[in-house]
Design an enzyme around this catalytic site. Structure first.
Site, PDB file in Angstrom:
ATOM      1  N   MET A  85       0.653  -1.321   0.010  1.00  0.00           N
ATOM      2  CA  MET A  85      -0.003  -0.017   0.027  1.00  0.00           C
ATOM      3  C   MET A  85       0.752   1.191  -0.004  1.00  0.00           C
ATOM      4  SD  MET A  85      -1.437   2.501   1.966  1.00  0.00           S
ATOM      5  CE  MET A  85      -2.436   1.976   3.660  1.00  0.00           C
ATOM      6  N   ARG A 135       9.673  -4.048  -5.949  1.00  0.00           N
ATOM      7  CA  ARG A 135       9.518  -5.060  -4.794  1.00  0.00           C
ATOM      8  C   ARG A 135       9.462  -6.397  -5.419  1.00  0.00           C
ATOM      9  NH1 ARG A 135       5.459  -4.000  -0.002  1.00  0.00           N
ATOM     10  NH2 ARG A 135       6.973  -2.583   0.343  1.00  0.00           N
ATOM     11  N   HIS A 162      15.108  -3.156   2.751  1.00  0.00           N
ATOM     12  CA  HIS A 162      13.888  -2.131   2.520  1.00  0.00           C
ATOM     13  C   HIS A 162      14.638  -0.944   2.718  1.00  0.00           C
ATOM     14  CE1 HIS A 162      10.447  -0.721   1.487  1.00  0.00           C
ATOM     15  NE2 HIS A 162       9.700  -0.947   2.661  1.00  0.00           N
ATOM     16  N   GLN A 165      12.302   2.379   3.082  1.00  0.00           N
ATOM     17  CA  GLN A 165      11.751   2.374   4.253  1.00  0.00           C
ATOM     18  C   GLN A 165      12.684   3.282   5.241  1.00  0.00           C
ATOM     19  OE1 GLN A 165       8.742   1.348   5.400  1.00  0.00           O
ATOM     20  NE2 GLN A 165       9.198   2.681   6.974  1.00  0.00           N
ATOM     21  N   ASP A 254       7.924  -4.208  13.975  1.00  0.00           N
ATOM     22  CA  ASP A 254       7.459  -4.644  12.539  1.00  0.00           C
ATOM     23  C   ASP A 254       6.803  -6.209  12.642  1.00  0.00           C
ATOM     24  OD1 ASP A 254       7.165  -5.108   9.918  1.00  0.00           O
ATOM     25  OD2 ASP A 254       9.228  -5.853   9.268  1.00  0.00           O
ATOM     26  N   CYS A 294       7.067   0.473  10.729  1.00  0.00           N
ATOM     27  CA  CYS A 294       7.079   0.463   9.090  1.00  0.00           C
ATOM     28  C   CYS A 294       5.667   0.353   8.463  1.00  0.00           C
ATOM     29  CB  CYS A 294       8.092  -0.315   8.357  1.00  0.00           C
ATOM     30  SG  CYS A 294       7.760  -2.262   8.659  1.00  0.00           S
ATOM     31  N   ARG A 322       7.611   8.431   3.682  1.00  0.00           N
ATOM     32  CA  ARG A 322       7.948   7.631   2.672  1.00  0.00           C
ATOM     33  C   ARG A 322       8.038   8.388   1.086  1.00  0.00           C
ATOM     34  NH1 ARG A 322       7.523   1.987   2.804  1.00  0.00           N
ATOM     35  NH2 ARG A 322       8.490   2.211   0.674  1.00  0.00           N
TER      36      ARG A 322
HETATM   37  N1  NVA Z   1       9.082  -6.935   7.158  1.00  0.00           N
HETATM   38  C1  NVA Z   1       7.901  -6.720   6.555  1.00  0.00           C
HETATM   39  C2  NVA Z   1       7.990  -5.390   6.114  1.00  0.00           C
HETATM   40  C3  NVA Z   1       6.843  -4.822   5.536  1.00  0.00           C
HETATM   41  C4  NVA Z   1       7.042  -3.442   4.919  1.00  0.00           C
HETATM   42  C5  NVA Z   1       7.848  -7.578   5.326  1.00  0.00           C
HETATM   43  O1  NVA Z   1       8.745  -7.800   4.575  1.00  0.00           O
HETATM   44  O2  NVA Z   1       6.469  -8.115   5.023  1.00  0.00           O
HETATM   45  N1   CP Z   2       6.094  -0.280   4.824  1.00  0.00           N
HETATM   46  C1   CP Z   2       5.708  -0.610   3.753  1.00  0.00           C
HETATM   47  O1   CP Z   2       6.663  -0.832   2.945  1.00  0.00           O
HETATM   48  O2   CP Z   2       4.517  -0.652   3.467  1.00  0.00           O
HETATM   49  P1   CP Z   2       3.948  -1.464   2.230  1.00  0.00           P
HETATM   50  O3   CP Z   2       4.057  -3.069   2.251  1.00  0.00           O
HETATM   51  O4   CP Z   2       2.302  -1.324   2.277  1.00  0.00           O
HETATM   52  O5   CP Z   2       4.375  -0.981   0.797  1.00  0.00           O
END
Ligand code: NVA
Ligand code: CP
Length: 336
Positions: A85, A135, A162, A165, A254, A294, A322
């Protein structure tokens, strides 16, 4: 309709690359352009410059000024093999606000490595776009994309890290604490991709980073060693969250099960008992400690509703940043 016999030269469509502004199709190298894959690919000066730029462009946008359009005429491909998102909306909106156009490519559109090889995707998208944001699951995929793309590639999260972030987090800490250097950031939870980016930031900028995680859920040892051997920051990996948070400027959390690990959620919930950030833990941290996450958060699992809603929680300014941090990352990536 008859075509004019002679098209005025200024409007004639050429089959050759313009000598002044080559289209991405004809680019071979990345001179003056920068991939953004890991924080530690940059020195302290560059990271600080990007963060200063983020604050500057943020102030401009907040003032309502929409005249800064450095991405005018540029396009960005955004590849998502996982849900998102914040990353999707902040990249797409940020690129648009600075004059550009972003194209979203979801898991069904690309099927990286399945429908098509990553190196082919990289080269095809480089022909259409000025910049690629992706991503992906495997970290090697972002490395391969960057290797084969002739335009800058920005890492929007991998299983390993990431970086965008953590740029937003650094900006948020600077805004709320006053500086990042010398602060104590205590991460409580899984030693995951977020932790790796914190460690890579700590190998470039001096601060005190503590990761408190259950035994067996520590971050990647090589990354810990990289951060420690840089000799810049104080790095601690511990299994005791109560001890860890004392004197923290920031307590960070997280999810316990990241994307790709959701089938382990119940098992992880058992293993992470004692690692929830609740009001008692925030009390131990002390009155100056901010809470950061995050997002997305699983309220009632890694953090309580009360903490996320408390006056010490800065998760929403953090999420907003962000957009601002990434605008500056994209400006740097494009050499603007
Ligand atoms: N550690 C989490 C971060 C989401 C922004 C994931 O990779 O799902
Ligand atoms: N924090 C973050 O990357 O959120 P999303 O997974 O919603 O992009």
């Amino acid at each position: 309709m008859t075509l004019p016999a002679k098209i005025p030269s200024a409007r004639r469509i050429s089959c050759h690359a313009s000598s002044s502004a080559p289209s991405p199709v004809h680019q071979t190298g990345k001179e003056g352009l920068h991939d953004f894959l890991h924080i530690s690919d940059f020195d302290k000066l560059t990271i600080m410059k990007i963060l200063d730029r983020a604050a500057e462009v943020k102030a401009l946008l907040k003032s309502g000024d929409r005249s800064f359009l450095p991405f005018k005429g540029k396009t960005m491909a955004m590849i998502f093999t996982k849900p998102s998102m914040r990353t999707r909306v902040s990249f797409e909106t940020g690129f648009f606000l600075l004059g550009g156009h972003a194209v979203y490519l979801g898991p069904d559109d690309i099927q990286m490595g399945k429908r098509e090889e990553t190196r082919d995707i990289a080269r095809v998208l480089s022909g259409y776009n000025d910049i690629i944001m992706a991503r992906v699951f495997a970290h090697q995929d972002i490395i391969d994309l960057a290797k084969h793309a002739s335009v800058p590639v920005i890492n929007g999260l991998t299983d390993y890290n990431h970086p965008c972030q953590i740029m937003a987090d650094a900006l948020t800490i600077i805004e709320h604490v006053g500086q990042l250097e010398g602060t104590k950031v205590v991460y409580v939870g899984d030693g995951n991709n977020i932790v790796h980016s914190w460690l890579l930031l700590a190998s470039v900028i001096p601060f005190h980073f503590v990761c408190a995680c259950p035994q067996g859920f520590e971050p990647d040892e090589q990354t810990v060693q990289k951060a420690k051997s840089a000799g810049i920051s104080k790095i601690e990996i511990t299994n005791d969250p109560k001890e860890a948070v004392i004197g923290a400027d920031v307590v960070y959390s997280d999810v316990w099960a990241s994307m790709g690990q959701k089938d382990e959620a119940a098992y992880r919930k058992q293993q992470f008992q004692g690692f929830q950030v609740d009001e008692a833990l925030m009390k131990l941290a002390g009155p100056k400690a901010y809470f950061m996450h995050c997002l997305p958060a699983e309220r009632g699992t890694e953090v309580t509703d009360a903490v996320i809603e408390s006056s010490r929680s800065i998760v929403f300014p953090q999420a907003e940043n962000r957009l601002h941090a990434q605008n500056a990352v994209m400006l740097h990536a494009l050499g603007l």
